[in-house]
Design an enzyme around this catalytic site. Structure first.
Site, PDB file in Angstrom:
ATOM      1  CB  SER A 173      -2.614 -14.955   5.850  1.00 17.88           C
ATOM      2  OG  SER A 173      -2.160 -13.669   5.715  1.00 17.88           O
ATOM      3  CB  CYS A 185      -5.440 -16.207  18.006  1.00 21.88           C
ATOM      4  SG  CYS A 185      -4.034 -15.148  17.638  1.00 21.88           S
ATOM      5  CB  ILE A 215      18.274  -7.065   9.195  1.00 19.94           C
ATOM      6  CG1 ILE A 215      19.267  -7.452   8.079  1.00 19.94           C
ATOM      7  CG2 ILE A 215      17.359  -8.236   9.540  1.00 19.94           C
ATOM      8  CD1 ILE A 215      20.137  -8.647   8.403  1.00 19.94           C
ATOM      9  NE  ARG A 243      -2.624  -1.153   3.519  1.00 16.69           N
ATOM     10  CZ  ARG A 243      -2.732  -2.322   4.137  1.00 16.69           C
ATOM     11  NH1 ARG A 243      -3.309  -3.357   3.533  1.00 16.69           N
ATOM     12  NH2 ARG A 243      -2.278  -2.475   5.369  1.00 16.69           N
TER      13      ARG A 243
HETATM   14  C1  LIG Z   1      -2.429 -21.695  19.617  1.00 17.84           C
HETATM   15  C2  LIG Z   1      -2.121 -20.245  19.711  1.00 17.84           C
HETATM   16  C3  LIG Z   1      -3.052 -19.358  20.225  1.00 17.84           C
HETATM   17  C4  LIG Z   1      -2.765 -18.003  20.338  1.00 17.84           C
HETATM   18  N1  LIG Z   1      -3.711 -17.158  20.841  1.00 17.84           N
HETATM   19  C5  LIG Z   1      -3.436 -15.835  20.916  1.00 17.84           C
HETATM   20  C6  LIG Z   1      -4.412 -14.920  21.371  1.00 17.84           C
HETATM   21  O1  LIG Z   1      -5.547 -15.305  21.691  1.00 17.84           O
HETATM   22  N2  LIG Z   1      -4.094 -13.592  21.440  1.00 17.84           N
HETATM   23  C7  LIG Z   1      -2.857 -13.143  21.058  1.00 17.84           C
HETATM   24  O2  LIG Z   1      -2.611 -11.936  21.125  1.00 17.84           O
HETATM   25  N3  LIG Z   1      -1.907 -13.983  20.611  1.00 17.84           N
HETATM   26  C8  LIG Z   1      -2.170 -15.313  20.527  1.00 17.84           C
HETATM   27  N4  LIG Z   1      -1.212 -16.158  20.045  1.00 17.84           N
HETATM   28  C9  LIG Z   1       0.092 -15.602  19.683  1.00 17.84           C
HETATM   29  C10 LIG Z   1       0.105 -14.989  18.283  1.00 17.84           C
HETATM   30  O3  LIG Z   1      -0.326 -15.921  17.348  1.00 17.84           O
HETATM   31  C11 LIG Z   1       1.513 -14.531  17.968  1.00 17.84           C
HETATM   32  O4  LIG Z   1       1.887 -13.556  18.908  1.00 17.84           O
HETATM   33  C12 LIG Z   1       1.663 -13.941  16.582  1.00 17.84           C
HETATM   34  O5  LIG Z   1       1.234 -14.824  15.611  1.00 17.84           O
HETATM   35  C13 LIG Z   1       3.141 -13.587  16.355  1.00 17.84           C
HETATM   36  O6  LIG Z   1       3.334 -13.118  15.067  1.00 17.84           O
HETATM   37  P1  LIG Z   1       4.736 -13.349  14.340  1.00 17.84           P
HETATM   38  O7  LIG Z   1       4.583 -12.760  12.994  1.00 17.84           O
HETATM   39  O8  LIG Z   1       5.807 -12.878  15.215  1.00 17.84           O
HETATM   40  O9  LIG Z   1       4.877 -14.933  14.262  1.00 17.84           O
HETATM   41  P2  LIG Z   1       3.926 -16.003  13.609  1.00 17.84           P
HETATM   42  O10 LIG Z   1       2.578 -15.472  13.392  1.00 17.84           O
HETATM   43  O11 LIG Z   1       4.071 -17.218  14.405  1.00 17.84           O
HETATM   44  O12 LIG Z   1       4.591 -16.233  12.194  1.00 17.84           O
HETATM   45  C14 LIG Z   1       5.921 -16.687  12.071  1.00 17.84           C
HETATM   46  C15 LIG Z   1       6.040 -17.526  10.829  1.00 17.84           C
HETATM   47  O13 LIG Z   1       7.403 -17.542  10.444  1.00 17.84           O
HETATM   48  C16 LIG Z   1       7.703 -18.796   9.882  1.00 17.84           C
HETATM   49  N5  LIG Z   1       9.158 -18.964   9.968  1.00 17.84           N
HETATM   50  C17 LIG Z   1       9.924 -19.008  11.069  1.00 17.84           C
HETATM   51  N6  LIG Z   1      11.217 -19.142  10.743  1.00 17.84           N
HETATM   52  C18 LIG Z   1      11.269 -19.203   9.386  1.00 17.84           C
HETATM   53  C19 LIG Z   1      12.332 -19.344   8.476  1.00 17.84           C
HETATM   54  N7  LIG Z   1      13.581 -19.435   8.872  1.00 17.84           N
HETATM   55  N8  LIG Z   1      12.025 -19.358   7.166  1.00 17.84           N
HETATM   56  C20 LIG Z   1      10.729 -19.275   6.737  1.00 17.84           C
HETATM   57  N9  LIG Z   1       9.709 -19.111   7.576  1.00 17.84           N
HETATM   58  C21 LIG Z   1       9.983 -19.085   8.897  1.00 17.84           C
HETATM   59  C22 LIG Z   1       6.940 -19.761  10.734  1.00 17.84           C
HETATM   60  O14 LIG Z   1       6.675 -20.933  10.011  1.00 17.84           O
HETATM   61  C23 LIG Z   1       5.671 -18.971  11.063  1.00 17.84           C
HETATM   62  O15 LIG Z   1       4.596 -19.326  10.208  1.00 17.84           O
HETATM   63  C24 LIG Z   1      -1.495 -17.528  19.920  1.00 17.84           C
HETATM   64  C25 LIG Z   1      -0.568 -18.412  19.386  1.00 17.84           C
HETATM   65  C26 LIG Z   1      -0.850 -19.762  19.271  1.00 17.84           C
HETATM   66  C27 LIG Z   1       0.157 -20.673  18.699  1.00 17.84           C
HETATM   67  C1  LIG Z   2      -4.728 -10.855   6.496  1.00 23.34           C
HETATM   68  C2  LIG Z   2      -3.603  -9.884   6.719  1.00 23.34           C
HETATM   69  C3  LIG Z   2      -2.528 -10.050   5.701  1.00 23.34           C
HETATM   70  C4  LIG Z   2      -4.236  -8.479   6.561  1.00 23.34           C
HETATM   71  O1  LIG Z   2      -3.311  -7.460   6.831  1.00 23.34           O
HETATM   72  P1  LIG Z   2      -3.693  -5.921   6.605  1.00 23.34           P
HETATM   73  O2  LIG Z   2      -4.009  -5.669   5.192  1.00 23.34           O
HETATM   74  O3  LIG Z   2      -2.625  -5.109   7.216  1.00 23.34           O
HETATM   75  O4  LIG Z   2      -4.987  -5.730   7.512  1.00 23.34           O
HETATM   76  P2  LIG Z   2      -6.514  -5.468   7.150  1.00 23.34           P
HETATM   77  O5  LIG Z   2      -7.019  -6.400   6.128  1.00 23.34           O
HETATM   78  O6  LIG Z   2      -7.233  -5.397   8.433  1.00 23.34           O
HETATM   79  O7  LIG Z   2      -6.500  -4.012   6.501  1.00 23.34           O
HETATM   80  C5  LIG Z   2      -6.065  -2.932   7.231  1.00 23.34           C
HETATM   81  C6  LIG Z   2      -5.831  -1.797   6.265  1.00 23.34           C
HETATM   82  O8  LIG Z   2      -7.034  -1.421   5.640  1.00 23.34           O
HETATM   83  C7  LIG Z   2      -7.394  -0.086   5.960  1.00 23.34           C
HETATM   84  N1  LIG Z   2      -8.836  -0.092   6.213  1.00 23.34           N
HETATM   85  C8  LIG Z   2      -9.533  -0.970   6.960  1.00 23.34           C
HETATM   86  N2  LIG Z   2     -10.843  -0.665   6.932  1.00 23.34           N
HETATM   87  C9  LIG Z   2     -10.977   0.417   6.168  1.00 23.34           C
HETATM   88  C10 LIG Z   2     -12.080   1.205   5.777  1.00 23.34           C
HETATM   89  N3  LIG Z   2     -13.326   0.925   6.188  1.00 23.34           N
HETATM   90  N4  LIG Z   2     -11.862   2.263   4.985  1.00 23.34           N
HETATM   91  C11 LIG Z   2     -10.629   2.549   4.574  1.00 23.34           C
HETATM   92  N5  LIG Z   2      -9.533   1.831   4.906  1.00 23.34           N
HETATM   93  C12 LIG Z   2      -9.718   0.782   5.699  1.00 23.34           C
HETATM   94  C13 LIG Z   2      -6.569   0.259   7.167  1.00 23.34           C
HETATM   95  O9  LIG Z   2      -6.284   1.619   7.229  1.00 23.34           O
HETATM   96  C14 LIG Z   2      -5.334  -0.575   6.960  1.00 23.34           C
HETATM   97  O10 LIG Z   2      -4.495   0.044   6.019  1.00 23.34           O
HETATM   98  P3  LIG Z   2      -3.082   0.722   6.433  1.00 23.34           P
HETATM   99  O11 LIG Z   2      -2.338  -0.264   7.257  1.00 23.34           O
HETATM  100  O12 LIG Z   2      -2.444   1.025   5.140  1.00 23.34           O
HETATM  101  O13 LIG Z   2      -3.472   1.940   7.196  1.00 23.34           O
HETATM  102  C15 LIG Z   2      -2.945 -10.046   8.112  1.00 23.34           C
HETATM  103  O14 LIG Z   2      -3.728  -9.431   9.088  1.00 23.34           O
HETATM  104  C16 LIG Z   2      -2.783 -11.500   8.493  1.00 23.34           C
HETATM  105  O15 LIG Z   2      -2.009 -12.218   7.939  1.00 23.34           O
HETATM  106  N6  LIG Z   2      -3.577 -11.967   9.495  1.00 23.34           N
HETATM  107  C17 LIG Z   2      -3.620 -13.355   9.906  1.00 23.34           C
HETATM  108  C18 LIG Z   2      -2.486 -13.725  10.866  1.00 23.34           C
HETATM  109  C19 LIG Z   2      -2.591 -13.139  12.223  1.00 23.34           C
HETATM  110  O16 LIG Z   2      -2.722 -11.946  12.363  1.00 23.34           O
HETATM  111  N7  LIG Z   2      -2.551 -13.983  13.240  1.00 23.34           N
HETATM  112  C20 LIG Z   2      -2.632 -13.565  14.592  1.00 23.34           C
HETATM  113  C21 LIG Z   2      -4.013 -13.272  14.949  1.00 23.34           C
HETATM  114  S1  LIG Z   2      -4.979 -14.740  14.799  1.00 23.34           S
END
Ligand SMILES: Cc1cc2nc3c(=O)[nH]c(=O)nc-3n(C[C@H](O)[C@H](O)[C@H](O)COP(=O)(O)OP(=O)(O)OC[C@H]3O[C@@H](n4cnc5c(N)ncnc54)[C@H](O)[C@@H]3O)c2cc1C
Ligand SMILES: CC(C)(COP(=O)(O)OP(=O)(O)OC[C@H]1O[C@@H](n2cnc3c(N)ncnc32)[C@H](O)[C@@H]1OP(=O)(O)O)[C@@H](O)C(=O)NCCC(=O)NCCS
Ligand SMILES: Cc1cc2nc3c(=O)[nH]c(=O)nc-3n(C[C@H](O)[C@H](O)[C@H](O)COP(=O)(O)OP(=O)(O)OC[C@H]3O[C@@H](n4cnc5c(N)ncnc54)[C@H](O)[C@@H]3O)c2cc1C
Ligand SMILES: CC(C)(COP(=O)(O)OP(=O)(O)OC[C@H]1O[C@@H](n2cnc3c(N)ncnc32)[C@H](O)[C@@H]1OP(=O)(O)O)[C@@H](O)C(=O)NCCC(=O)NCCS
Lengths: 551, 551
Positions: free
Chosen positions: A38, A42, A278, A21
């Site tokens: 993605s 959680c 980095i 974006r």
């Molecule tokens: C079961 C579960 C429940 C959770 N519930 C909650 C909740 O309710 N609320 C909350 O706030 N948080 C929760 N969390 C924690 C939350 O999911 C993490 O804090 C969050 O996903 C962290 O984001 P991240 O990008 O750091 O890592 P992740 O989302 O874990 O992503 C890291 C990714 O990097 C990849 N990776 C790692 N090393 C390499 C490598 N060398 N090369 C390629 N890929 C690599 C891994 O495969 C992984 O997919 C939960 C986690 C788990 C596992």
């Molecule tokens: C799916 C994923 C890639 C989406 O990321 P993202 O695009 O940053 O997030 P969203 O889809 O919520 O969109 C947010 C963006 O849309 C914009 N937006 C949202 N609603 C909007 C609206 N009504 N009007 C205008 N803009 C809007 C926001 O401003 C934001 O953009 P910005 O960051 O440039 O300001 C990412 O959230 C993901 O991988 N999630 C799954 C993993 C994860 O989070 N796990 C842990 C929790 S289970």
């Protein structure tokens, strides 16, 4: 500009989307070891019971959709295995083919997350022991459930993931035991607050073993035996290990990036590692706790998402944004209760050497005369200047709201006096004219201005243990309530008659007052201290908190 | 010290209790015209349907209990009819006996509340027309329901009380019509947000007549006819009048206390009237709106309670506390929806001459993959410096939480950038890793830093009306969504294919983008503006907000 991102979930995918974006021309490579980007980490525990019905619901965005919308070169099933920082190339291994390539970059973003801790205990390789971090882990658990129809599960570890897994296994109809090495589950809460959850989980028929550690496992024909330090042996058809996570730093270490004392990757305020090209975010980094200023690990999704977005901006626009640290706001559903917290708890405050005061209140989630009100127990920690250090809430409704409000108050440097003044939305279905937050603010302010003095359950228990014959312990509830059970050695004087019965008390000796939740004890406190009593204290959270904590 | 308090409910009873806690020796006289002190005004509408089952539940504290605990000389069924400020006496009339006495005071506290407006329309004295302020009013309505079993009710006035009464009459099984003179109900909300509630109430089978005023009533044998300005005639078995309240100032005026231009009693920061021995609080006073600085009437229970407590402190401890004004946080349940607001809305900002920006977002109340998530529509109003001026939320779950958080942010002078950074409690049942508040903060911040430009539904409707042939209106949703209905004259280009179809658009002419809620329109905005388009805007709140508002 070419950016490689390692990790395709919370921090990584968010950063990729935001970079696009920010910049239509950037070349973005997203490297993910697993098959899915993605996904909803959680949500994983909730598919075990079927609350989240379809596995596909956990896949927030597909690789194809993400590629199409954000024009990101997604490399799933690809592991980043090395960084040549001088050459600015990253070595990638295609896990399907085993092929390795070197990919050049201008900037790198690491969001590799954290991996479950897996101690090297005897028998740990039993086929019935599972962890839960990603979709393949979940698939393995689901397959085991389907094939073996387990009746008894043991979950090791009483943190968020362990409790969620235990609840979902229980909901699936499996008798579940939760084993925790500490004296409480849910370490972000203080003991007295966690005790409410202990009691609730036991009521729900989850077996809790606290203060007990796993020492080994033994694989039998059709079950696995879990040996605990206490000598207990648990026979399990399924074991889930959830004793915590640790930052994924293999790559960072191999590249000689600086790590912090917590074991997380060290970053500066711009989320830059010791190599300015980095950046790193998410569970893999250590962050500054906003209140203590200490370096900590806070592996949560909200911070990972926010850091990912911020690093994306700093990569594209130069270091324009500063990460102010993580407060540590979190929440857990445990059956009918929510347990939420923000800021620091007693243990953390003590460790950081920060002196604090505290109070516990119990209020209705909304007006008592409107049906469905549930009790919220709220603990507030604060300095003698009124700075809010932390809060914990446990309740069946509205605990999340109160912690979000206090988290916002902490963010805004508001004081406990401000909590008393907050103007929150009130109509009978949603709150009270004096919201639980206002009440907590009142109680804290009264402590600060010397119009109220409290004693915690812990100190009262210790005093009772010391059997001080001088101490006057007074239950100011009604005779009827007193009849249903009270604290040993307590005498009963209903607060409504206290003024007439003052002569039954010695004003020169210590008086400890208590009622059900603390309110009437406070009234009694006001009466006694205005009648010449000088050593009066009121039990924080009343009989309710005391009995939960002491059992 | 002897204190007389006039009004024994929200402000008055709270003050009496706090004065006693502050001072065991104070002589406190609580004067209440009605039969009951401390009743739950806000709960009254819910007894009509039986949601609050027992009338007794509405009596929060009985006179006896209050006397016993707080040693207050409660005089119910007693009216304060005059103040001799020089002599410092108050004239009281016992409404049972008619006796009048003069009661001396050191300090007076007025908390007489507000009375329902009752316009002098022809036929207003019909026995089927009711108001709702207190228990006797409720008793009259309940008796009428029981005796006459009405089938058709007309509620006049679409404010909080009118809507609550309409909902409860409807829940009782009575076909209910709500008549409102303005073009919207719920004036604390802007039209586009109130429109969501209009649509919901109609779905629930409440008949809504907007832009229509009652002109007269006519009492027939077994019903009453309500004549509206539009020429409509409604036949009603029951009419409830709820067109607003006005400060009860009879006593204050008789005593020559200064009134403000709003008609409320004027008080200073210590809640003192123009007579320093007389304090006043609650619905009867005018307050400073914290954001505009203007004098306003905000008749709500939270402020009345807080003012009562503060006046109690100022009376006992000297003027130690300053009331900082009222922000105006309020909430209403309308069937399955909550409509909440804090701060100022567009109409109020325009009236105060405060320039503002705004955005509307629609988000899930919690993670979409966890069952039960409901949509929250959130409108944010802010200055070009990022100061938060107001917010409105409508949704079936969690609207209260989001408004409470923003109310706290406003209290703490946080900016929209801070909303983006707030660390709120996240687990799938409670929120999202990017909470609706964070999203609103992102969107507002993007507007402020020029990376996003929005158009409101109102302006778009006007442009469409002007039929500008140059304007390119583009629906960036999928072809399927487009097929289900779109804005007239819109062309469809799916955002995912926009990069390949740029040549279908003229970069030198205005482009208006929209999707369902605004997110994809924003992505499209980012793509176009980075490809040389200079006059691009994205529809705030997307097709969703547009269709609610325009119908
Ligand atoms: C079961 C579960 C429940 C959770 N519930 C909650 C909740 O309710 N609320 C909350 O706030 N948080 C929760 N969390 C924690 C939350 O999911 C993490 O804090 C969050 O996903 C962290 O984001 P991240 O990008 O750091 O890592 P992740 O989302 O874990 O992503 C890291 C990714 O990097 C990849 N990776 C790692 N090393 C390499 C490598 N060398 N090369 C390629 N890929 C690599 C891994 O495969 C992984 O997919 C939960 C986690 C788990 C596992
Ligand atoms: C799916 C994923 C890639 C989406 O990321 P993202 O695009 O940053 O997030 P969203 O889809 O919520 O969109 C947010 C963006 O849309 C914009 N937006 C949202 N609603 C909007 C609206 N009504 N009007 C205008 N803009 C809007 C926001 O401003 C934001 O953009 P910005 O960051 O440039 O300001 C990412 O959230 C993901 O991988 N999630 C799954 C993993 C994860 O989070 N796990 C842990 C929790 S289970
Ligand atoms: C049906 C209804 C629903 C409501 N719902 C909500 C809601 O959901 N949320 C919200 O925030 N607010 C709500 N309110 C408003 C809220 O009740 C008031 O803001 C609050 O009660 C004001 O407190 P007060 O002390 O100023 O006045 P009141 O609580 O009205 O008390 C004033 C008292 O003074 C007495 N009095 C007046 N003059 C005299 C006199 N001369 N002598 C003796 N006694 C006198 C009156 O009899 C009255 O009992 C509602 C009000 C009503 C009527
Ligand atoms: C019933 C009524 C008289 C109670 O007033 P109150 O005593 O001020 O309010 P509460 O019962 O909530 O008690 C609050 C007090 O107890 C203290 N308290 C509450 N919980 C406590 C706890 N757990 N431990 C210690 N103290 C506690 C608070 O600090 C506060 O005291 P303070 O003001 O001296 O600081 C008054 O609220 C009333 O009349 N309400 C009905 C009318 C009304 O409000 N209508 C509008 C809404 S429907």
């Amino acid at each position: 500009m070419k950016i490689i991102i390692v990790g395709g979930v919370a921090g990584g995918a968010t950063a990729a989307a935001r970079i696009r974006r920010n910049d239509e021309t950037a070349e973005i490579v997203l490297v993910e070891r697993g098959q899915y980007i993605s996904f909803a980490n959680c949500g994983l525990p909730y598919h075990i019971s079927g609350i989240i019905e379809e596995r596909e619901q956990l896949l927030v965005t597909s690789e194809e959709a993400f590629k199409e919308r954000y024009r990101v070169d997604v490399r799933s099933r690809t592991e980043a295995i090395g960084i040549d920082r001088k050459a600015r190339t990253m070595r990638l291994r295609n896990l399907a083919t085993g092929d390795e390539t070197d990919e050049p970059y201008d900037k790198l973003l690491l969001s590799p997350g954290a991996e479950p801790v897996r101690p090297k205990l005897p028998g740990i390789d039993s086929s019935r022991i599972f962890g839960l971090r990603n979709i393949p882990d979940l698939d393995r658990i689901m397959a085991h459930l389907k094939e073996h129809n387990p009746r008894r599960a043991v979950v090791i570890g009483g943190g968020f993931i362990g409790i969620e897994v235990a609840e979902n296994l229980h909901d699936k109809g499996i008798f579940t035991t939760l084993v925790e090495g500490a004296d409480q589950i849910l370490t972000p809460l203080d003991y007295g607050m966690a005790a409410i959850v202990h009691s609730h989980m036991r009521d729900k028929n989850v077996e809790l073993y606290l203060n007990d550690k796993v020492e080994q496992f033994e694989e039998k024909d059709d079950h696995t035996v879990v040996y605990l330090g206490s000598g207990r042996r648990l026979q399990a058809d399924l074991v889930v290990l959830a004793i915590g996570v640790r930052p994924e730093t293999t790559l960072a270490r191999a590249a000689n990036l600086e790590l912090g004392s917590t074991g997380g990757i060290k970053v500066n305020g711009h989320l830059q590692t010791s190599d300015p090209d980095i950046y790193a975010v998410g569970d893999a980094i250590e962050v500054t706790q906003t209140i203590s200023g200490q370096q900590v690990l806070i592996p949560l999704a909200g911070p990972a998402n926010r850091q990912g977005r911020m690093a994306a901006d700093n990569i594209i626009f130069g270091n324009s944004k500063v990460y102010r640290g993580t407060q540590g706001t979190s929440i857990l559903k445990a059956f009918d209760l929510a347990a939420a917290t923000t800021g620091l708890n007693e243990k953390q405050l003590n460790a950081a050497g920060i002196p604090f005061l505290s109070c516990i209140t119990h209020s209705g989630s909304h007006a008592s005369y409107y049906p469905g009100a549930k009790q919220i127990s709220l603990k507030l920690l604060f300095t003698d200047k009124g700075q809010i250090l932390g809060a914990q809430a446990v309740g069946a409704d509205g605990a999340d709201k109160r912690i979000d409000v206090i988290a916002t108050a902490i963010h805004g440097n508001l004081k406990v006096e401000d909590l008393a003044d907050l103007e929150l939305a009130y109509a009978p279905p949603f709150g009270s004219a004096k919201d639980p937050i206002n009440i907590a603010g009142y109680v804290a302010t009264n402590i600060l201005n010397g119009s109220h003095d409290m004693i915690e359950w812990k100190e009262l228990r210790a005093s009772l243990g010391a059997k001080d014959p001088e101490m006057q312990l007074i239950d100011v509830r009604t005779a009827e309530e007193f009849g249903f059970g009270s604290i040993p050695t307590a005498r009963n004087i209903d607060v409504n008659h206290l003024r007439e019965r003052l002569d039954e008390l010695d004003p020169n000796k210590a008086v400890i007052l208590f009622c059900q939740i603390g309110l009437r004890g406070y009234l009694a406190y006001r009466i006694l201290t205005q009648h010449g009593f000088t050593q009066v204290r009121n039990l924080s959270g009343g009989y309710k908190s005391y009995s939960w904590a002491v059992e």
